[in-house]
Write a protein that holds these residues in place. Structure first.
Motif, mmCIF file in Angstrom:
data_model
loop_
_atom_site.group_PDB
_atom_site.id
_atom_site.type_symbol
_atom_site.label_atom_id
_atom_site.label_comp_id
_atom_site.label_asym_id
_atom_site.label_seq_id
_atom_site.Cartn_x
_atom_site.Cartn_y
_atom_site.Cartn_z
ATOM 1 N N LEU A 28 18.012 3.426 -10.846
ATOM 2 C CA LEU A 28 17.153 2.254 -10.944
ATOM 3 C C LEU A 28 15.953 2.538 -11.848
ATOM 4 O O LEU A 28 15.632 1.751 -12.741
ATOM 5 N N ALA A 29 15.307 3.647 -11.637
ATOM 6 C CA ALA A 29 14.135 3.997 -12.448
ATOM 7 C C ALA A 29 14.517 4.168 -13.918
ATOM 8 O O ALA A 29 13.774 3.752 -14.809
ATOM 9 N N ARG A 30 15.681 4.742 -14.175
ATOM 10 C CA ARG A 30 16.131 4.927 -15.564
ATOM 11 C C ARG A 30 16.308 3.575 -16.250
ATOM 12 O O ARG A 30 15.909 3.399 -17.391
ATOM 13 N N ASP A 38 10.318 9.565 -17.992
ATOM 14 C CA ASP A 38 9.454 8.700 -17.181
ATOM 15 C C ASP A 38 10.137 8.357 -15.863
ATOM 16 O O ASP A 38 9.489 8.282 -14.818
ATOM 17 N N ALA A 39 11.450 8.135 -15.909
ATOM 18 C CA ALA A 39 12.196 7.811 -14.691
ATOM 19 C C ALA A 39 12.105 8.958 -13.689
ATOM 20 O O ALA A 39 11.919 8.730 -12.487
ATOM 21 N N GLU A 40 12.214 10.189 -14.167
ATOM 22 C CA GLU A 40 12.097 11.340 -13.273
ATOM 23 C C GLU A 40 10.711 11.392 -12.635
ATOM 24 O O GLU A 40 10.575 11.646 -11.437
ATOM 25 N N ASP A 41 9.674 11.129 -13.436
ATOM 26 C CA ASP A 41 8.307 11.126 -12.910
ATOM 27 C C ASP A 41 8.123 10.015 -11.881
ATOM 28 O O ASP A 41 7.480 10.212 -10.845
ATOM 29 N N VAL A 42 8.685 8.851 -12.167
ATOM 30 C CA VAL A 42 8.565 7.713 -11.251
ATOM 31 C C VAL A 42 9.253 8.017 -9.921
ATOM 32 O O VAL A 42 8.703 7.751 -8.850
ATOM 33 N N VAL A 43 10.447 8.580 -9.973
ATOM 34 C CA VAL A 43 11.172 8.894 -8.738
ATOM 35 C C VAL A 43 10.417 9.951 -7.929
ATOM 36 O O VAL A 43 10.332 9.859 -6.701
ATOM 37 N N GLN A 44 9.837 10.915 -8.618
ATOM 38 C CA GLN A 44 9.057 11.923 -7.907
ATOM 39 C C GLN A 44 7.850 11.279 -7.225
ATOM 40 O O GLN A 44 7.580 11.535 -6.045
ATOM 41 N N GLU A 45 7.142 10.422 -7.955
ATOM 42 C CA GLU A 45 5.987 9.729 -7.373
ATOM 43 C C GLU A 45 6.416 8.828 -6.215
ATOM 44 O O GLU A 45 5.777 8.794 -5.160
ATOM 45 N N VAL A 70 10.380 2.503 -5.316
ATOM 46 C CA VAL A 70 10.683 2.921 -6.690
ATOM 47 C C VAL A 70 10.336 1.801 -7.660
ATOM 48 O O VAL A 70 9.685 2.022 -8.696
ATOM 49 N N ARG A 71 10.737 0.596 -7.324
ATOM 50 C CA ARG A 71 10.460 -0.561 -8.190
ATOM 51 C C ARG A 71 8.954 -0.757 -8.361
ATOM 52 O O ARG A 71 8.461 -0.936 -9.474
ATOM 53 N N ASN A 72 8.210 -0.710 -7.279
ATOM 54 C CA ASN A 72 6.765 -0.873 -7.356
ATOM 55 C C ASN A 72 6.106 0.267 -8.129
ATOM 56 O O ASN A 72 5.142 0.054 -8.866
ATOM 57 N N THR A 73 6.627 1.468 -7.980
ATOM 58 C CA THR A 73 6.092 2.608 -8.719
ATOM 59 C C THR A 73 6.338 2.432 -10.215
ATOM 60 O O THR A 73 5.475 2.772 -11.029
ATOM 61 N N GLY A 79 1.482 0.168 -15.864
ATOM 62 C CA GLY A 79 0.062 -0.118 -15.952
ATOM 63 C C GLY A 79 -0.774 1.094 -16.305
ATOM 64 O O GLY A 79 -1.858 0.969 -16.847
ATOM 65 N N HIS A 80 -0.268 2.296 -16.003
ATOM 66 C CA HIS A 80 -1.053 3.509 -16.222
ATOM 67 C C HIS A 80 -0.648 4.302 -17.445
ATOM 68 O O HIS A 80 -1.318 5.264 -17.785
ATOM 69 N N SER A 81 0.435 3.957 -18.085
ATOM 70 C CA SER A 81 0.841 4.733 -19.256
ATOM 71 C C SER A 81 1.392 3.811 -20.321
ATOM 72 O O SER A 81 1.989 2.789 -20.028
ATOM 73 N N VAL A 82 1.181 4.195 -21.539
ATOM 74 C CA VAL A 82 1.752 3.465 -22.659
ATOM 75 C C VAL A 82 3.074 4.140 -22.974
ATOM 76 O O VAL A 82 3.115 5.346 -23.212
#
Length: 187
Positions: A28-30, A38-45, A70-73, A79-82
């Motif tokens: 989903l993140a990918r 970025d997907a790996e970072d999102v899943v970790q967060e 995951v979706r909300n992250t 919002g926090h990264s370009v």
């Protein structure tokens, strides 16, 4: 009992309620982030958030609960990264299938995967999310309603519009001169 964090009411552990869904979260993140790193970072967060708030999980579908995080992250991450230029979806990397023995078949499969990825990337985020969750992750309408925070009837109508938009995007991609498949109309 193990060292795993448990919910007091049911005794279900984080390991049992969330960890089995990490692969789903990664896919989903990918799709949402369009970038593997970025997907790996999102899943970790998202996993850290889920772990931190697991005691507040009131039961129900753990998969839908975790995919919502995951979706909300992903939204928070935007919002926090370009986001830099994204990597295209690589079918070989994301599938478990072995190499095709026929070069023509391999070429057509690669073209099909690229075609679908390009069509998906041209969809609005709300449609892409619904299609990814329903068609690729296999969420039920109830799970979609929970993850997306909407009623089932709304999920059904938006999913219908998302499929219609995907058909249009796919037809637009098929009309491009560089496409191997040529001019085929998807109905």
């Amino acid at each position: 009992m193990s060292n795993a964090i448990c919910r007091p009411a049911t005794g279900e552990s984080f390991d049992d309620g969330v960890l089995p869904h990490l692969d789903d979260a990664q896919r989903l993140a990918r799709w949402l982030m369009r970038n593997e790193h970025d997907a790996e970072d999102v899943v970790q967060e998202a996993s850290l958030r889920a772990f931190r708030y697991f005691r507040t999980f009131t039961g129900g579908n753990g998969r839908a609960w975790f995919l919502t995080i995951v979706r909300n992250t992903c939204f928070d991450w935007y919002g926090h990264s370009v986001q830099a230029e994204t990597d295209p979806f690589d079918e070989k990397q994301h599938s478990g299938a072995g190499p095709a023995s026929d070069p023509e078949t391999l070429l057509l499969r690669t073209d099909d995967a690229s075609l679908i990825a390009r069509a998906m990337s041209n969809l609005p985020d709300r449609f892409r999310q619904l299609l990814v969750l329903r068609e690729l992750e296999g969420l039920s309408y109830r799970e979609l309603a929970d993850v997306m925070g909407m009623r089932i009837g709304t999920v059904m109508s938006r999913l219908s519009r998302a499929r219609q938009a995907f058909r249009g995007a796919l037809n637009n991609e098929l009309r491009h001169p560089g496409n191997i498949r040529g001019r085929v109309q998807i109905r």
